[in-house]
Design an enzyme around this catalytic site. Structure first.
Site, PDB file in Angstrom:
ATOM      1  N   CYS A 257     124.715  24.611 -30.487  1.00 56.67           N
ATOM      2  CA  CYS A 257     125.407  23.466 -29.866  1.00 56.67           C
ATOM      3  C   CYS A 257     124.448  22.475 -29.215  1.00 56.67           C
ATOM      4  O   CYS A 257     124.862  21.380 -28.834  1.00 56.67           O
ATOM      5  CB  CYS A 257     126.412  23.956 -28.840  1.00 56.67           C
ATOM      6  SG  CYS A 257     127.800  24.808 -29.609  1.00 56.67           S
TER       7      CYS A 257
ATOM      8  N   HIS B  79     128.158  18.195 -23.725  1.00 56.01           N
ATOM      9  CA  HIS B  79     128.652  19.002 -24.844  1.00 56.01           C
ATOM     10  C   HIS B  79     130.077  19.439 -24.522  1.00 56.01           C
ATOM     11  O   HIS B  79     130.397  19.761 -23.379  1.00 56.01           O
ATOM     12  CB  HIS B  79     127.744  20.208 -25.052  1.00 56.01           C
ATOM     13  CG  HIS B  79     128.258  21.164 -26.077  1.00 56.01           C
ATOM     14  ND1 HIS B  79     128.603  20.761 -27.342  1.00 56.01           N
ATOM     15  CD2 HIS B  79     128.512  22.504 -26.019  1.00 56.01           C
ATOM     16  CE1 HIS B  79     129.046  21.803 -28.030  1.00 56.01           C
ATOM     17  NE2 HIS B  79     128.994  22.873 -27.254  1.00 56.01           N
TER      18      HIS B  79
ATOM     19  N   ASN C 216     135.577  21.862 -29.940  1.00 60.06           N
ATOM     20  CA  ASN C 216     134.111  21.981 -29.927  1.00 60.06           C
ATOM     21  C   ASN C 216     133.596  21.817 -31.358  1.00 60.06           C
ATOM     22  O   ASN C 216     133.761  22.721 -32.178  1.00 60.06           O
ATOM     23  CB  ASN C 216     133.727  23.350 -29.356  1.00 60.06           C
ATOM     24  CG  ASN C 216     132.213  23.545 -29.278  1.00 60.06           C
ATOM     25  OD1 ASN C 216     131.450  22.738 -29.805  1.00 60.06           O
ATOM     26  ND2 ASN C 216     131.797  24.623 -28.645  1.00 60.06           N
TER      27      ASN C 216
HETATM   28  O1  UT7 Z   1     129.608  25.728 -27.429  1.00 60.37           O
HETATM   29  C1  UT7 Z   1     128.795  26.847 -27.343  1.00 60.37           C
HETATM   30  C2  UT7 Z   1     128.880  27.480 -26.037  1.00 60.37           C
HETATM   31  N1  UT7 Z   1     130.169  28.091 -25.838  1.00 60.37           N
HETATM   32  C3  UT7 Z   1     130.755  28.026 -24.677  1.00 60.37           C
HETATM   33  O2  UT7 Z   1     130.237  27.415 -23.763  1.00 60.37           O
HETATM   34  C4  UT7 Z   1     132.054  28.755 -24.497  1.00 60.37           C
HETATM   35  C5  UT7 Z   1     132.045  29.508 -23.195  1.00 60.37           C
HETATM   36  N2  UT7 Z   1     133.215  30.354 -22.980  1.00 60.37           N
HETATM   37  C6  UT7 Z   1     134.470  29.854 -22.794  1.00 60.37           C
HETATM   38  O3  UT7 Z   1     134.699  28.663 -22.933  1.00 60.37           O
HETATM   39  C7  UT7 Z   1     135.540  30.803 -22.351  1.00 60.37           C
HETATM   40  O4  UT7 Z   1     134.956  32.022 -21.984  1.00 60.37           O
HETATM   41  C8  UT7 Z   1     136.644  31.053 -23.403  1.00 60.37           C
HETATM   42  C9  UT7 Z   1     137.480  29.806 -23.578  1.00 60.37           C
HETATM   43  C10 UT7 Z   1     136.024  31.466 -24.720  1.00 60.37           C
HETATM   44  C11 UT7 Z   1     137.579  32.161 -22.897  1.00 60.37           C
HETATM   45  O5  UT7 Z   1     138.114  31.818 -21.622  1.00 60.37           O
HETATM   46  P1  UT7 Z   1     138.027  32.845 -20.403  1.00 60.37           P
HETATM   47  O6  UT7 Z   1     138.688  32.202 -19.268  1.00 60.37           O
HETATM   48  O7  UT7 Z   1     136.585  33.233 -20.237  1.00 60.37           O
HETATM   49  O8  UT7 Z   1     138.898  34.038 -20.918  1.00 60.37           O
HETATM   50  P2  UT7 Z   1     138.486  35.560 -21.088  1.00 60.37           P
HETATM   51  O9  UT7 Z   1     137.657  35.754 -22.300  1.00 60.37           O
HETATM   52  O10 UT7 Z   1     137.967  36.072 -19.774  1.00 60.37           O
HETATM   53  O11 UT7 Z   1     139.893  36.215 -21.297  1.00 60.37           O
HETATM   54  C12 UT7 Z   1     140.894  36.238 -20.278  1.00 60.37           C
HETATM   55  C13 UT7 Z   1     142.138  36.874 -20.844  1.00 60.37           C
HETATM   56  C14 UT7 Z   1     141.874  38.199 -21.552  1.00 60.37           C
HETATM   57  O12 UT7 Z   1     142.972  39.032 -21.338  1.00 60.37           O
HETATM   58  P3  UT7 Z   1     142.936  40.176 -20.227  1.00 60.37           P
HETATM   59  O13 UT7 Z   1     141.781  41.064 -20.581  1.00 60.37           O
HETATM   60  O14 UT7 Z   1     142.740  39.457 -18.918  1.00 60.37           O
HETATM   61  O15 UT7 Z   1     144.277  40.818 -20.362  1.00 60.37           O
HETATM   62  C15 UT7 Z   1     141.804  37.821 -23.004  1.00 60.37           C
HETATM   63  O16 UT7 Z   1     142.145  38.872 -23.854  1.00 60.37           O
HETATM   64  O17 UT7 Z   1     142.704  36.008 -21.828  1.00 60.37           O
HETATM   65  C16 UT7 Z   1     142.822  36.722 -23.072  1.00 60.37           C
HETATM   66  N3  UT7 Z   1     142.577  35.785 -24.151  1.00 60.37           N
HETATM   67  C17 UT7 Z   1     143.533  34.993 -24.650  1.00 60.37           C
HETATM   68  N4  UT7 Z   1     144.843  34.869 -24.367  1.00 60.37           N
HETATM   69  C18 UT7 Z   1     145.541  33.963 -25.059  1.00 60.37           C
HETATM   70  C19 UT7 Z   1     141.411  35.512 -24.783  1.00 60.37           C
HETATM   71  N5  UT7 Z   1     141.593  34.572 -25.708  1.00 60.37           N
HETATM   72  C20 UT7 Z   1     142.902  34.218 -25.650  1.00 60.37           C
HETATM   73  C21 UT7 Z   1     143.703  33.293 -26.348  1.00 60.37           C
HETATM   74  N6  UT7 Z   1     145.001  33.198 -26.015  1.00 60.37           N
HETATM   75  N7  UT7 Z   1     143.194  32.494 -27.302  1.00 60.37           N
END
Ligand code: UT7
Length: 335
Positions: A116, A256, A286
């Site tokens: 990225c 970004h 993204n």
């Molecule tokens: O561009 C390159 C660099 N990339 C980035 O900078 C991306 C960085 N990361 C992020 O933007 C975020 O971490 C994500 C958007 C990928 C995820 O958001 P988050 O707030 O970190 O969510 P999480 O992975 O901590 O998940 C929270 C909860 C989990 O459930 P439990 O364990 O709390 O029950 C996940 O299973 O949300 C769940 N979850 C979802 N729920 C609905 C994960 N993905 C989804 C989804 N829809 N798509």
């Protein structure tokens, strides 16, 4: 003679017509529009649906438009640097394919791989070629067909990425406009948290890698998020500080577009209000290498000669950085 700097003299972008909304994704994976918007800021992304088209085809659209805007021919280009992680082929480079498709017979061309941060690293590289005095027209392209490497059954990744491509032209300037300063960083130990496992020399394609879906993006989102917030904010604040830029001096933050919460955290650290931050993640998602030039393209009409811009990115590698540049022209249709 005054020092030569590398000024952006034209910008253009292209996104494919196909749109994938959050509602569409609700039908593919266990997610909701509400979750996606609140956690990422994304409402929809553009997808290149025609299986016969690849990253270079989006670049052809963007670059031909840029050449027309600037009133030059493809043969006027000296160099093409293409930031991408979704090249048409493993080799040769997509820059070579692009040069052929647009008819750039006098340019040498190569791809640059920095996930990225690829456009940022390419811009810095292109600027050095201009500053050395030998090259007069350097085309810097950033684009990805992310849909080619996304597993649409993985809700951790499929909600984030979209397809698109942008490009800028760099030309010499002796009035102090263009790229002024940069801070670029890598930490290869971050490779474990964001990568495509198979397809390279470590794990060549096999039935096993395909069955295990190892040709799609893997991301440990939480870890990447943590590093991205700190990495992007640190370098953005540092580049302001060492160039004696106060928040009021910065016309635009060009971040970004990985997650609206990362963008907000960076702007907050810099003391930049939201109205001075370019944000297109809501409608493009993204686009990896495409995010920064697509922002510049969409905001071109608002940019004025002399505006101070801070571009910042964070991505797989880990790679990250910030570039401070002075915008070199008033858009013909500037408001
Ligand atoms: O561009 C390159 C660099 N990339 C980035 O900078 C991306 C960085 N990361 C992020 O933007 C975020 O971490 C994500 C958007 C990928 C995820 O958001 P988050 O707030 O970190 O969510 P999480 O992975 O901590 O998940 C929270 C909860 C989990 O459930 P439990 O364990 O709390 O029950 C996940 O299973 O949300 C769940 N979850 C979802 N729920 C609905 C994960 N993905 C989804 C989804 N829809 N798509």
């Amino acid at each position: 003679m005054n020092k030569i700097t590398a000024a952006i003299t034209a910008v253009n972008g292209y996104v494919p017509p196909g749109i994938l909304t959050n509602k569409d994704l609700e039908k593919l994976v266990d997610t909701t529009d509400e979750w996606i918007v609140s956690r990422t800021g994304i409402k929809q992304r553009h997808i290149l649906r025609d299986p016969a088209l690849a990253t270079s085809d989006m670049a052809v659209e963007a670059v031909n438009g840029l050449l027309k805007k600037r009133g030059i021919e493809a043969n006027d280009l000296d160099l093409i640097i293409f930031g991408t992680v979704t090249g048409d082929l493993v080799f040769p480079s997509t820059a070579c394919i692009l040069a052929d498709k647009i008819g750039a017979k006098n340019a040498f061309a190569y791809d640059l791989s920095a996930a990225c941060s690829g456009f940022l690293f390419s811009l810095e590289t292109g600027a050095r070629f201009i500053e050395c005095g030998k090259y007069k027209k350097v085309l810097v392209v950033g684009g990805d067909k992310m849909s080619a490497i996304i597993d649409y059954t993985d809700r951790n990744t499929c909600i984030i990425f979209g397809d698109g491509c942008g490009c800028v032209l760099l030309e010499p300037n002796t009035e102090g406009y263009g790229v002024i300063d940069s801070i670029l960083k890598v930490d290869g130990s971050g490779r474990h948290f964001l990568h495509q496992k198979a397809g390279g020399s470590l794990r060549p394609p096999s039935h096993e890698t395909i069955n295990a879906k190892e040709h799609a993006v893997y991301q440990d989102g939480k870890t990447v998020f943590k590093f991205a917030v700190k990495g992007m904010a640190d370098v953005s604040a540092k580049i302001m500080e060492r160039n004696h830029l106060l928040p009021a001096d910065v016309a635009w933050l060009v971040p970004h577009q990985a997650n609206l919460r990362i963008i907000d955290a960076t702007a907050e650290r810099m003391g930049i209000p939201k109205e001075k931050v370019m944000i297109n993640i809501d409608h493009f998602g993204n686009t990896t290498n495409g995010t920064l030039p697509l922002c510049l393209w969409e905001w071109e009409n608002k940019l004025k000669k002399g505006d101070n811009l801070v571009l910042a990115a964070f991505g797989g590698g880990f790679t990250w950085g910030a570039i401070y540049l002075k915008w070199a022209y008033d858009s013909p249709s500037a408001v």
